[in-house]
Design an enzyme around this catalytic site. Sequence first.
Site, mmCIF file in Angstrom:
data_model
loop_
_atom_site.group_PDB
_atom_site.id
_atom_site.type_symbol
_atom_site.label_atom_id
_atom_site.label_comp_id
_atom_site.label_asym_id
_atom_site.label_seq_id
_atom_site.Cartn_x
_atom_site.Cartn_y
_atom_site.Cartn_z
ATOM 1 N N ARG A 105 1.072 -1.185 -0.176
ATOM 2 C CA ARG A 105 0.197 0.063 -0.007
ATOM 3 C C ARG A 105 0.722 1.318 -0.014
ATOM 4 O O ARG A 105 1.688 1.357 0.930
ATOM 5 C CB ARG A 105 -0.878 0.265 1.268
ATOM 6 C CG ARG A 105 -1.741 1.345 1.424
ATOM 7 C CD ARG A 105 -2.484 1.446 2.401
ATOM 8 N NE ARG A 105 -3.844 0.777 2.080
ATOM 9 C CZ ARG A 105 -5.042 0.836 2.672
ATOM 10 N NH1 ARG A 105 -5.131 1.996 3.449
ATOM 11 N NH2 ARG A 105 -6.021 0.229 2.069
ATOM 12 N N HIS A 132 -7.577 0.693 -6.072
ATOM 13 C CA HIS A 132 -7.741 0.056 -5.046
ATOM 14 C C HIS A 132 -8.299 -1.375 -5.555
ATOM 15 O O HIS A 132 -9.517 -1.873 -5.138
ATOM 16 C CB HIS A 132 -8.708 0.794 -3.885
ATOM 17 C CG HIS A 132 -8.526 0.404 -2.445
ATOM 18 N ND1 HIS A 132 -7.935 -0.890 -2.320
ATOM 19 C CD2 HIS A 132 -9.308 0.660 -1.432
ATOM 20 C CE1 HIS A 132 -7.951 -0.853 -0.966
ATOM 21 N NE2 HIS A 132 -8.816 -0.229 -0.478
ATOM 22 N N GLN A 135 -9.949 -4.077 -2.879
ATOM 23 C CA GLN A 135 -11.432 -3.679 -2.394
ATOM 24 C C GLN A 135 -12.491 -3.958 -3.522
ATOM 25 O O GLN A 135 -13.676 -4.468 -3.021
ATOM 26 C CB GLN A 135 -11.588 -1.877 -2.169
ATOM 27 C CG GLN A 135 -12.574 -1.436 -1.837
ATOM 28 C CD GLN A 135 -12.862 -1.411 -0.367
ATOM 29 O OE1 GLN A 135 -12.127 -1.301 0.501
ATOM 30 N NE2 GLN A 135 -14.123 -1.994 -0.051
ATOM 31 N N ASP A 225 -17.380 7.836 -0.961
ATOM 32 C CA ASP A 225 -15.986 7.417 -0.085
ATOM 33 C C ASP A 225 -15.605 8.726 0.248
ATOM 34 O O ASP A 225 -16.110 9.828 0.105
ATOM 35 C CB ASP A 225 -14.799 7.048 -1.253
ATOM 36 C CG ASP A 225 -13.477 6.725 -0.730
ATOM 37 O OD1 ASP A 225 -13.499 6.566 0.490
ATOM 38 O OD2 ASP A 225 -12.518 6.860 -1.633
ATOM 39 N N CYS A 266 -16.351 2.165 1.246
ATOM 40 C CA CYS A 266 -15.419 1.215 1.774
ATOM 41 C C CYS A 266 -14.810 1.469 2.913
ATOM 42 O O CYS A 266 -14.045 0.678 3.337
ATOM 43 C CB CYS A 266 -14.179 1.562 0.659
ATOM 44 S SG CYS A 266 -13.696 3.259 0.458
ATOM 45 N N ARG A 311 -13.696 -8.060 2.717
ATOM 46 C CA ARG A 311 -12.252 -7.713 2.489
ATOM 47 C C ARG A 311 -11.558 -8.909 2.681
ATOM 48 O O ARG A 311 -10.412 -9.505 1.913
ATOM 49 C CB ARG A 311 -11.764 -6.664 3.091
ATOM 50 C CG ARG A 311 -12.366 -5.237 2.891
ATOM 51 C CD ARG A 311 -12.118 -4.752 1.643
ATOM 52 N NE ARG A 311 -10.791 -4.733 1.033
ATOM 53 C CZ ARG A 311 -9.998 -3.929 1.254
ATOM 54 N NH1 ARG A 311 -10.008 -2.983 2.101
ATOM 55 N NH2 ARG A 311 -8.743 -4.149 0.688
HETATM 56 N N1 NVA Z 1 -9.858 7.294 -1.488
HETATM 57 C C1 NVA Z 1 -9.517 6.731 -0.042
HETATM 58 C C2 NVA Z 1 -9.779 5.275 0.202
HETATM 59 C C3 NVA Z 1 -9.446 4.492 1.678
HETATM 60 C C4 NVA Z 1 -9.839 3.199 1.668
HETATM 61 C C5 NVA Z 1 -8.114 7.050 0.244
HETATM 62 O O1 NVA Z 1 -7.278 6.711 -0.562
HETATM 63 O O2 NVA Z 1 -7.754 7.305 1.449
HETATM 64 N N1 CP Z 2 -11.322 0.272 2.803
HETATM 65 C C1 CP Z 2 -10.085 0.283 3.124
HETATM 66 O O1 CP Z 2 -9.126 -0.105 2.411
HETATM 67 O O2 CP Z 2 -9.739 0.295 4.536
HETATM 68 P P1 CP Z 2 -8.427 0.734 5.213
HETATM 69 O O3 CP Z 2 -7.938 1.934 4.652
HETATM 70 O O4 CP Z 2 -8.772 0.857 6.531
HETATM 71 O O5 CP Z 2 -7.506 -0.704 4.776
#
Ligand code: NVA
Ligand code: CP
Length: 326
Positions: A105, A132, A135, A225, A266, A311
Amino acid sequence: MSPTTSFVKEIDFSKAELEELIDLSLHFKALKKDGLVHNYLQGYNIALIFEKSSTRTRSAFTVAGQDLGMNVTYLGAGEIQLGKKESVVDTAKVLGSMFDGIEYRGFSQEDVELLAQHAGVPVWNGLTDTWHPTQMIADFMTLKEVFGSLEGLTLVYVGDGRNNMANSLLVTSAILGLHIKIIAPESLQPEEEIVALAKQHQTGGEITITDDLAQVAGADILYTDVWVSMGEAVNFKERIDLLLPYQINQGLLEKTGNPDVIVLHCLPAFHDLNTQIGREIYDQYGYAELEITDEVFQKYSSYIFQEAENRMHSIKAIMYYSLKNR
Ligand code: NVA
Ligand code: CP
């Protein structure tokens, strides 16, 4: 190693392959619910690199890896040499010589793809600024559980239309043949390149990109989101002002005209004042709820937390799919 044994972006997978991953996720969920041991990857070692924080993705990879019998090592931001003293390519070669799979990540999509090219073992994208993908398997698995089939569904995403989630929902819906609408103010609509990818991989559903909220009519799923994603340096107030009309609230639900519409997110979500950032925004600007009201969040929370649980089952499927033939 064929590049498709990694999972760095959705467009590397065909409709049939994504469907196989969704069905495998449902299978792993059934095994878990029935208490049947499924440690098919006993003795494997995987590394989890997190350059951004995470609750769901980290926990899902950890529990999924352990249930499959694997040893799981967490490598958090600033804990390894990556970035500061060592390149992505060198890190890939080192970790790939020790681990059987790597979750990453981070920020740039380029980094996760470089890692996949040089590690020699499967690499799974746990979120970048662009996509992502893990997800997506959980989300479409959830839709299959709720609706029985993905055929003919209309998914409407409302909010920041050019973040990783909007991009991923757009291309994945296109590949799987759902109708997808991204409703966002013009300045936050998906980049042309992403829309072109979706069109290129489209298998039947329609693609609509608009700022017109009346287009929520006919939605089977309303999705949103956060309005500011991790790593984004933007003026929070400007973003809120721009996106407030795109909040998922009771009024927007009614505009769908579909009493059976469901809402997904999400997570994490800003729907109340029980977070530090939520309280700071409230103190500064007076908004207690952002992308989704607490009323709507609570009404659909069983679906949203089903999605979160999925997930874990889906990440199990993704890792098993990558590693089963090694
Ligand atoms: N768009 C959000 C998704 C988190 C799971 C982010 O990148 O922070
Ligand atoms: N939805 C998701 O990716 O959550 P986290 O950022 O907690 O991993």
